[in-house]
Design an enzyme around this catalytic site. Sequence first.
Site, mmCIF file in Angstrom:
data_model
loop_
_atom_site.group_PDB
_atom_site.id
_atom_site.type_symbol
_atom_site.label_atom_id
_atom_site.label_comp_id
_atom_site.label_asym_id
_atom_site.label_seq_id
_atom_site.Cartn_x
_atom_site.Cartn_y
_atom_site.Cartn_z
ATOM 1 N N THR A 137 0.842 -1.188 0.000
ATOM 2 C CA THR A 137 0.000 0.000 0.000
ATOM 3 C C THR A 137 0.879 1.241 0.000
ATOM 4 O OG1 THR A 137 -1.497 1.391 1.283
ATOM 5 C CG2 THR A 137 -0.265 -0.231 2.525
ATOM 6 N N ILE A 138 0.474 2.230 -0.775
ATOM 7 C CA ILE A 138 1.221 3.491 -0.694
ATOM 8 C C ILE A 138 0.931 4.187 0.633
ATOM 9 C CG2 ILE A 138 1.217 3.830 -3.203
ATOM 10 C CD1 ILE A 138 -0.853 6.142 -2.663
ATOM 11 N N ASP A 139 -0.164 3.792 1.307
ATOM 12 C CA ASP A 139 -0.581 4.499 2.534
ATOM 13 C C ASP A 139 0.296 4.152 3.748
ATOM 14 O OD1 ASP A 139 -2.673 5.303 0.911
ATOM 15 O OD2 ASP A 139 -4.078 3.826 1.715
ATOM 16 N N ARG A 277 -5.148 28.728 -3.145
ATOM 17 C CA ARG A 277 -5.425 27.764 -4.200
ATOM 18 C C ARG A 277 -5.325 26.362 -3.597
ATOM 19 N NH1 ARG A 277 -6.749 31.768 -6.376
ATOM 20 N NH2 ARG A 277 -6.089 32.622 -8.389
HETATM 21 O O1 F6P Z 1 -5.216 2.779 -0.411
HETATM 22 C C1 F6P Z 1 -4.567 3.375 -1.475
HETATM 23 C C2 F6P Z 1 -5.330 4.573 -1.976
HETATM 24 O O2 F6P Z 1 -4.579 5.179 -3.002
HETATM 25 C C3 F6P Z 1 -5.723 5.587 -0.906
HETATM 26 O O3 F6P Z 1 -4.651 6.404 -0.517
HETATM 27 C C4 F6P Z 1 -6.849 6.312 -1.579
HETATM 28 O O4 F6P Z 1 -7.756 6.857 -0.645
HETATM 29 C C5 F6P Z 1 -7.509 5.211 -2.364
HETATM 30 O O5 F6P Z 1 -6.566 4.183 -2.548
HETATM 31 C C6 F6P Z 1 -8.006 5.674 -3.697
HETATM 32 O O6 F6P Z 1 -8.687 4.619 -4.287
HETATM 33 P P1 F6P Z 1 -9.216 4.649 -5.784
HETATM 34 O O7 F6P Z 1 -8.073 4.268 -6.668
HETATM 35 O O8 F6P Z 1 -10.310 3.662 -5.777
HETATM 36 O O9 F6P Z 1 -9.665 6.055 -6.075
#
Ligand code: F6P
Length: 359
Positions: A137-139, A277
């Site tokens: 996960t990037i998170d 902005r």
């Molecule tokens: O969990 C990875 C993630 O990129 C989150 O940071 C983000 O909220 C979500 O997935 C975005 O998901 P999607 O690609 O469905 O818009």
Amino acid sequence: MRIAISTGGGDAPGLNAVIRAAVLSAVDRGWHVLGIKRGYAGLMGDDDVIPLGRDQVRGIGHLGGTILRTTNRGNPFEYPVKQPDGSYIEIDRSDELIENARNLGIDAIISIGGDGSLAIAQKLARKGVRIVCVPKTIDNDVSGTITTFGFDTAVTTAMEAIDKLHTTAESHDRVIVMEVMGRHAGFIALHSGVAGAAHVILIPEIPYSVDKVCEAIEERERRGRSFDVIVVAEGAYPKGGEESVIGDSLPGQARRVGGVAEGLARQIGERTGKECRSLVLGHLQRGGMPTGYDRLLATRFGGAAVQAIEDGKWGHMVALQSPDIVTVPIEKALGMPRRVDPKHDLVRTARRVGISFGD
Ligand code: F6P
């Protein structure tokens, strides 16, 4: 031995490096490898299962995305099925998946994914599927591992965006609010904000007050600094308030978090009189080539996943516990979601160099 690889959930830079390393490590042992397309769709008749060998993974380690494709709407236990009237119902198709895997002679599965994929893997493991996981996960919100691949690339992308915003914000004496990903975790905002020298960082783990954010802006103004770059995690929310949600999730998809930056910029403009902005960095953070760090971690994870299969570590996830790659039970990873500790050294360091958290 015949193993299969699946990539599920949102993509992350480094997925192809995991696939490559896992395939090469398996082939090195004389095993056969199959790639399940689009999460588990390939095992449910909704997509393909393809053979993976040296030829299929040649030259992919540096590429973003996943050659197997992915989905965040493919939970086999709650599979969305369209009804004649256009509505969706969710049905449990896990038995079908298991049966198809058996028919294909699959002895074990490597599931590469985030918390959603880990939860699915845990349920499959409980039904007897021999499965090992690779956290993705990037998170950076998966527990049990110091970090996940994809995070470093996302941080680098966000940091470079902050660098660019500095120059234009300064030229125009503006406040620019940049929203980054992370769902309920503030790691991308914190790490990119500190590395990029943002002036304010807002994260879900430290609810903010707009007044405090404006105070920080006005304090800089008094010191002759008339521009500001604010990094806000998409899941950040004001004290006593709630996170912003984007209301267009598809059937089977988790609630989408985001949209906080625009309103925040407006509020700051109204209160300070400054020109503001906002921008949402969005999926740029998920795309592109993985950094060297992510390629290395992904490669180590791919090799370790095959080792975990050899060792019979069913229901386990490979993890970085520096300097080692270890395996931990999936339960441990899912037990407690990983979040920024507001007392962490990085938060304290950020405060010491003058960054406000709006608290
Ligand atoms: O969990 C990875 C993630 O990129 C989150 O940071 C983000 O909220 C979500 O997935 C975005 O998901 P999607 O690609 O469905 O818009």
